[in-house]
Design a protein around this motif. Structure first.
Motif, PDB file in Angstrom:
ATOM      1  N   VAL A 130      39.767  38.847   5.775  1.00  0.00           N
ATOM      2  CA  VAL A 130      39.295  38.718   4.391  1.00  0.00           C
ATOM      3  C   VAL A 130      37.878  39.201   4.020  1.00  0.00           C
ATOM      4  N   GLY A 150      37.839  40.872   0.518  1.00  0.00           N
ATOM      5  CA  GLY A 150      38.859  42.015   0.249  1.00  0.00           C
ATOM      6  C   GLY A 150      39.548  41.386  -1.083  1.00  0.00           C
ATOM      7  N   MET A 151      39.694  42.255  -1.976  1.00  0.00           N
ATOM      8  CA  MET A 151      40.613  42.056  -3.088  1.00  0.00           C
ATOM      9  C   MET A 151      41.765  42.695  -2.979  1.00  0.00           C
ATOM     10  N   THR A 152      41.680  44.016  -2.336  1.00  0.00           N
ATOM     11  CA  THR A 152      43.038  44.837  -1.785  1.00  0.00           C
ATOM     12  C   THR A 152      42.340  45.441  -0.472  1.00  0.00           C
ATOM     13  N   HIS A 153      43.403  46.062   0.163  1.00  0.00           N
ATOM     14  CA  HIS A 153      43.140  46.338   1.524  1.00  0.00           C
ATOM     15  C   HIS A 153      43.311  47.829   2.156  1.00  0.00           C
ATOM     16  N   LYS A 186      43.468  36.941  -0.502  1.00  0.00           N
ATOM     17  CA  LYS A 186      42.538  37.849  -1.242  1.00  0.00           C
ATOM     18  C   LYS A 186      41.505  37.242  -2.341  1.00  0.00           C
ATOM     19  N   ARG A 205      39.521  38.073  -5.893  1.00  0.00           N
ATOM     20  CA  ARG A 205      39.117  39.187  -6.882  1.00  0.00           C
ATOM     21  C   ARG A 205      38.423  38.294  -7.863  1.00  0.00           C
TER      22      ARG A 205
END
Length: 577
Positions: free
Chosen positions: A73, A107-110, A138, A140
């Motif tokens: 994360v 992390g909002m996307t990986h 996640k 955001r």
């Protein structure tokens, strides 16, 4: 599970801060509890629904050769600096420093993490193609969380990343994921999900699709052509307009137009239609606050996503001060300050006569003609597609605009991340190449909330049996009646031993309270045991959607429950292609 021991309360009143039905029902039904703005804890019913959705996703991802992994994360900011997104992504990316002063992100996307995981492993063409996926938390830092689990800050998501040595191979795998997503949504009970073309946004790439569940509660607008089946997010749908010149060409002339700072006031003052005006829409670049003016036909609106893509940078609505280089309400392309970036929408092509601002207070130009007066004008598709607009696919003016919730997305990323992060492999000729990537996401909590939004009545959710928290809701209407309780207890144990998931209301509660709670839990099959029915040697069996309501002989109830579960399950799988 016995309802008397189930953690979480259910209540009758609709919470005042719940704007859509799914949010209200999930709070009332004991599914979720707000922890902070856009952050929720899940009670057991919601956790069970999430697990079932995740298991369906895993099954379909494994069927297309996906391999499950797990990324952190918390990620080092240096990874996002490699891709260039540490600076380019806005405040929705939560940045912080650890105790050593190192830059970190949540992390909002990986994409970056996926490249970091495989770039040493995948150094030869012989390792390709492959796909890895995870189901992970996640974060955001959403500016305006709303609608319960539909727009949150912390969320659980399945994201997958595929790696290829050719665009052709990516396209073939993209189609496999496309089809797998359709199966996932059908298995979860929402086969009506529409697949629409979308804008890739910060993800990058040239081709992307969204899976939209059409509902009035949706935040996204979808352009649909019922004539040919075309569908696209309005952010990505081309705007095609037909210009019919109703005013003859004239010389450019400056005219006084006092008190006409809006298109409506201007049209009323000059007695002309909005279609013969060139409206100025003003933004500023986020990086340096420099002005950008987009000129568009007066009856249309700017699509900010299209404008952002045309400029290649992030923007925000402008603030025009008194000492600005722009004259608010009277901005036009002729004589505009050279420091201002000017773009023209396609809707202004081939119009002989336009009225536009003269860059002076209370003054406009009439007779403006873009081709004549701005010969170096650059045209872009900047307008929002409109209801009744021309379909980009069949060319007929049949576009309708519907609302929808995005429940999944897929992207052809190309080499955006592999190039930025120096990820290469050696091909069969011994030459270094950049892998081509695809990306595929589904929000688990958002899907559950979206299903609730389209599968509910006034009393509670109507969960599809494949994702329902339990398959059977057993109500003992008189737990103080020995015979009634004994039969209900035995039935509960028998069904559980057969592998059927049962929530058993064993409380000493009024029937009305029991049924209200059963409605809020939305379990597909309901079995009611009461002293009155036992005297007739029957048990009541019904479905939450009221498609089945009958009395079943006591000695046949177990088999009939099996039959109804199979019937409900088969009805879902009939729609899985």
């Amino acid at each position: 599970m016995k309802l008397s021991k189930l953690v979480g309360d259910r209540f009758k009143e609709r919470p005042a801060n719940c704007l859509i039905d799914s949010h209200a029902l999930m709070v009332r039904g004991g599914y979720i509890k707000n922890v902070a703005n856009g952050i929720y804890s899940q009670f057991p019913p919601m956790k069970r629904i999430s697990q079932k959705i995740e298991n369906i996703i895993r099954d379909e991802m494994d069927k297309i050769d996906g391999q499950e992994v797990l990324f952190p994360v918390t990620l080092p900011g240096s990874l996002w600096e490699e891709s260039g997104r540490y600076e380019s992504v806005g405040s929705e990316l939560l940045r912080f420093t650890d105790r050593t002063g190192s830059k970190m992100v949540l992390g909002m996307t990986h994409e970056e993490a996926s490249v970091q995981l495989v770039r040493e492993y995948a150094n030869s063409y012989a390792k390709y193609p492959f796909m890895i996926y995870q189901i992970q938390t996640k974060f955001r830092d959403e500016a305006r969380p709303r609608a319960g689990l539909i727009r949150v800050r912390e969320f659980t998501m399945k994201d997958a990343y595929s790696f290829h040595t050719s665009q052709e191979d990516l396209e073939q795998y993209y189609q496999r994921c496309y089809d797998a997503y359709n199966r996932i949504f059908a298995r979860c009970g929402i086969p009506e999900v529409a697949v629409v073309k979308s804008d890739s946004g910060m993800m990058g790439g040239s081709i992307s699709h969204e899976y939209m569940l059409l509902t009035a509660a949706g935040e996204d607008s979808i352009a649909i052509c019922p004539e040919c089946g075309y569908s696209a997010n309005v952010e990505a749908a081309p705007s095609i307009v037909k210009n019919e010149n109703t005013i003859a060409k004239e010389e450019l002339k400056e005219v006084a137009t006092p008190g006409t700072g809006t298109i409506e006031e201007l049209c009323e003052f000059l007695h002309i239609p909005a279609e013969n005006t060139a409206k100025a829409v003003v933004y500023q670049r986020n990086a340096d606050d420099s002005y950008v003016v987009a000129f568009i036909r007066g009856d249309l609106d700017i699509n900010e996503t299209k404008l952002t893509n045309a400029l290649g940078c992030e923007i925000h609505p402008a603030v025009i001060e008194d000492d600005s280089v722009l004259t608010a309400g009277f901005i036009g392309p002729v004589g505009i300050n050279e420091k201002v970036t000017v773009l023209f929408d396609n809707s202004l092509k081939d119009i002989d006569y336009l009225v536009t601002g003269a860059n002076k207070v209370d003054t406009h130009y009439t007779g403006f003609n873009v081709e004549r007066d701005c010969p170096n004008a650059k045209y872009f598709d900047l307008a929002k597609i409109v209801e009744g607009g021309i379909c980009p696919q069949c060319g007929k003016p049949h576009i309708t605009i519907s609302r929808g919730i995005e429940v999944g997305n897929i992207f052809q990323l190309g080499t955006k991340y592999s190039k930025a992060m120096g990820f290469k492999y050696t091909d069969e000729n011994g030459e270094e190449q950049y892998p081509i990537m695809g990306c595929y996401g589904i929000g688990v909590g958002r899907m559950a909330a979206s299903i609730c939004e389209v599968r509910h009545d006034d009393y509670g959710p109507i969960w599809p049996i494949t994702i329902a928290p339990w398959q059977v809701h057993l109500c003992c209407l008189r737990s103080d009646d020995a015979e009634c309780k004994e039969f209900a207890d035995n039935l509960y144990n028998t069904l559980q031993n057969k592998g059927i998931e049962v929530i058993y209301d064993d409380r000493k509660a009024r029937p009305g309270a029991m049924f209200a709670d059963a409605d809020l839990l939305g379990v597909p099959v309901r079995v009611v045991v009461s002293p009155r029915n036992l005297k007739e040697s029957v048990v009541e069996l019904s479905t939450r959607d009221k498609s089945i309501q009958k009395k079943v002989p006591m000695n046949e109830i177990e088999q009939e429950v099996d039959n109804v579960i199979k019937q409900l399950t088969d009805s879902i799988y009939e729609k899985v292609k």
